[in-house]
Design an enzyme around this catalytic site. Structure first.
Site, short mmCIF file in Angstrom:
data_model
loop_
_atom_site.label_atom_id
_atom_site.label_comp_id
_atom_site.label_asym_id
_atom_site.label_seq_id
_atom_site.Cartn_x
_atom_site.Cartn_y
_atom_site.Cartn_z
N HIS A 24 42.40 90.50 33.72
CA HIS A 24 42.49 89.99 34.89
C HIS A 24 43.24 88.73 35.30
CE1 HIS A 24 38.66 88.12 35.07
NE2 HIS A 24 38.06 88.95 35.09
N HIS A 79 25.35 94.25 32.88
CA HIS A 79 26.39 93.78 33.70
C HIS A 79 27.46 94.94 34.25
CE1 HIS A 79 29.61 91.43 35.62
NE2 HIS A 79 30.13 91.12 34.48
N GLU A 81 30.45 94.90 35.51
CA GLU A 81 31.99 94.58 35.59
C GLU A 81 32.48 95.91 34.45
OE1 GLU A 81 33.69 90.83 35.19
OE2 GLU A 81 35.76 91.46 35.72
N ASP A 83 34.51 95.90 32.11
CA ASP A 83 34.65 95.77 30.80
C ASP A 83 33.41 96.25 30.13
OD1 ASP A 83 34.04 93.56 32.24
OD2 ASP A 83 34.57 92.16 30.44
N HIS A 152 28.18 86.97 35.15
CA HIS A 152 29.38 86.43 36.16
C HIS A 152 29.37 87.16 37.67
CE1 HIS A 152 33.78 88.12 36.21
NE2 HIS A 152 33.77 87.08 37.04
N ASP A 174 27.93 88.26 29.46
CA ASP A 174 29.33 87.22 29.49
C ASP A 174 29.02 85.98 29.15
OD1 ASP A 174 31.56 89.00 30.32
OD2 ASP A 174 30.86 88.83 32.46
N TYR A 202 37.26 80.38 28.47
CA TYR A 202 36.54 81.32 29.06
C TYR A 202 35.61 80.77 30.24
CZ TYR A 202 33.42 85.24 29.42
OH TYR A 202 32.70 86.49 29.85
N HIS A 233 31.31 89.33 24.56
CA HIS A 233 32.82 89.14 24.16
C HIS A 233 32.64 87.81 23.02
CE1 HIS A 233 34.55 90.57 27.68
NE2 HIS A 233 33.63 89.90 28.50
FE1 FEO Z 1 32.07 89.56 33.97
FE2 FEO Z 1 33.15 90.52 30.69
O1 FEO Z 1 32.64 90.82 32.52
#
Ligand code: FEO
Length: 402
Positions: A24, A79, A81, A83, A152, A174, A202, A233
């Protein structure tokens, strides 16, 4: 399957994404990963998070090498989001016996994402958890859920697994992550300075503007008796936990290691570049660490990482069509969103028959709450040698640096 077992009874069933180069709008030169986990505890199995949707088939295959998905008892969604939750609707048919767990805000946002694909009753049956809620999964293992709003998204939470017979693991989603693809899961199996740079990048590109909230949440997370951190991640942390926790404390407080400067600019016919180079020399000869980035050749995700660490940000642009050069406008917009803290700024640039760039830079820096020097450097067409003496203005910058 042994190679997915990163720790006794903890399996990484996510996907390592070697291809992604833009996340993104954030450059991911070294790829990323969408880590998801299965924990086994006696006859219980717990799935934590999913992966970005295009990689669902790999995720499902990994799960099936660890257990029969029908036997998964709990499905924790840390979370929403995409991903991490993108495969949520796809995995549900394989988990007929799993109780789904998410934060209260997470349940709401899950419904707002997947209402077209998932029956309404599913959302009604999700167990919403908050601060102080726990899940005992037997055999000495239990989970505590800790909301980490805005690390996040508002829904974000961490799941802390206390294991009386093993390691206490923080599934941090995250938080403490890096966009970094590797076949070696642990921090100490990778180059530490490389992963710390990716963790810093990051933070700068995703979390920097949320620093005030993060500074409030970190002590709660840091007070947990953590042995291991498994983020969603990049690498897991087992040998450098104090280092990554200290780094988050530093980044979220805006503290800098040293007073340094960055010069961020672009140039049309090299006039603004002459100013940038002269400013660089003036700062360099005072022994102040300084870096120079011409935006046409630089990556703004990398530049903002340097901006987070610098005390002074000098921004230069030629006037184009009575305004900013496009790359400078793009960078300033990105920087304004991420809000680097406690900075001093200076605007510089060249113009021809009409001005505009300097005014626009100053407005953008002020909107970013950067303490902009009253003076700026604005030179018509091509600077003469005597125009490039910046001793006095750099004196003022140094004074403002404190
Ligand atoms: Fe806020 Fe890795 O997503």
């Amino acid at each position: 399957m042994k190679d997915l077992e990163i720790l006794k009874d903890v399996f990484q069933v996510g996907y390592v994404d070697w291809e992604v180069r833009n996340f993104h709008g954030y450059s991911t030169h070294k790829g990323s990963s969408y880590n998801a986990y299965i924990v086994k505890s006696g006859d219980k199995s717990i799935l934590i998070d999913t992966v970005k949707r295009p990689y669902f088939k790999y995720f499902l295959k990994n799960i099936k090498t660890v257990c029969d998905p029908k036997n998964i008892d709990y499905f924790i969604v840390n979370h929403i989001e995409p991903d991490h939750s993108g495969s949520f609707p796809l995995i549900l048919p394989y988990l007929p016996n799993a109780e789904i767990i998410a934060s209260t805000k997470g349940v709401e946002i899950l419904e707002q994402h997947y209402h077209e694909e998932v029956r309404e009753e599913v959302f009604k049956k999700i167990r919403a958890v908050g601060e102080g809620d726990t899940l005992d999964v037997g055999c000495g293992k239990s989970f505590a859920f800790v909301p980490i709003p805005m690390i996040h998204w508002p829904d974000s939470m961490v799941s802390f697994m206390k294991d009386e017979n093993g390691k206490n693991v923080l599934f941090s989603n995250d938080a403490f992550g890096q966009h970094f693809a590797t076949s070696k899961y642990w921090d100490d199996e990778n180059n530490l300075s490389e992963i710390m740079w990716e963790a810093e990048k990051y933070y700068a590109n995703i979390l920097l503007h949320l620093s005030k909230l993060i500074a409030k949440t970190l002590p709660v997370v840091g007070s947990l008796p953590i042995d291991i951190i498994c983020p969603s991640h990049g690498v897991g942390w087992r040998s450098n936990i104090p280092k990554i926790l200290d780094a988050y404390t530093k980044w979220s407080s805006g503290t800098m290691d040293e007073k340094s400067a960055i010069i961020v600019y672009d140039t049309m016919w090299e006039s603004t570049e002459k100013i940038a180079k002269a400013l660089y020399q003036e700062i360099f000869k005072r022994g102040i660490p300084v870096k120079r980035f011409r935006l046409t050749q630089s990556d703004y995700s990398d530049v903002i990482t340097e901006a987070m660490k610098a005390k002074v940000i000098l921004v230069g642009s030629p006037t184009l069509n009575m305004g900013l050069y496009p790359t400078v406008a793009e960078y300033l917009c990105y920087q304004k969103g991420l809000k680097p803290m406690d900075k001093v700024g200076l605007a510089f640039g060249s113009y021809g028959w009409s001005k505009g760039a300097i005014k626009a830079i100053i407005e953008e820096l002020k909107a970013t709450k950067i303490d902009v020097l009253d003076e700026s450097i604005e030179i018509k067409f091509v600077p003469r040698e005597e125009d490039l003496d910046f001793k006095s203005i750099v004196d003022k910058l140094v004074e403002k640096m404190g």
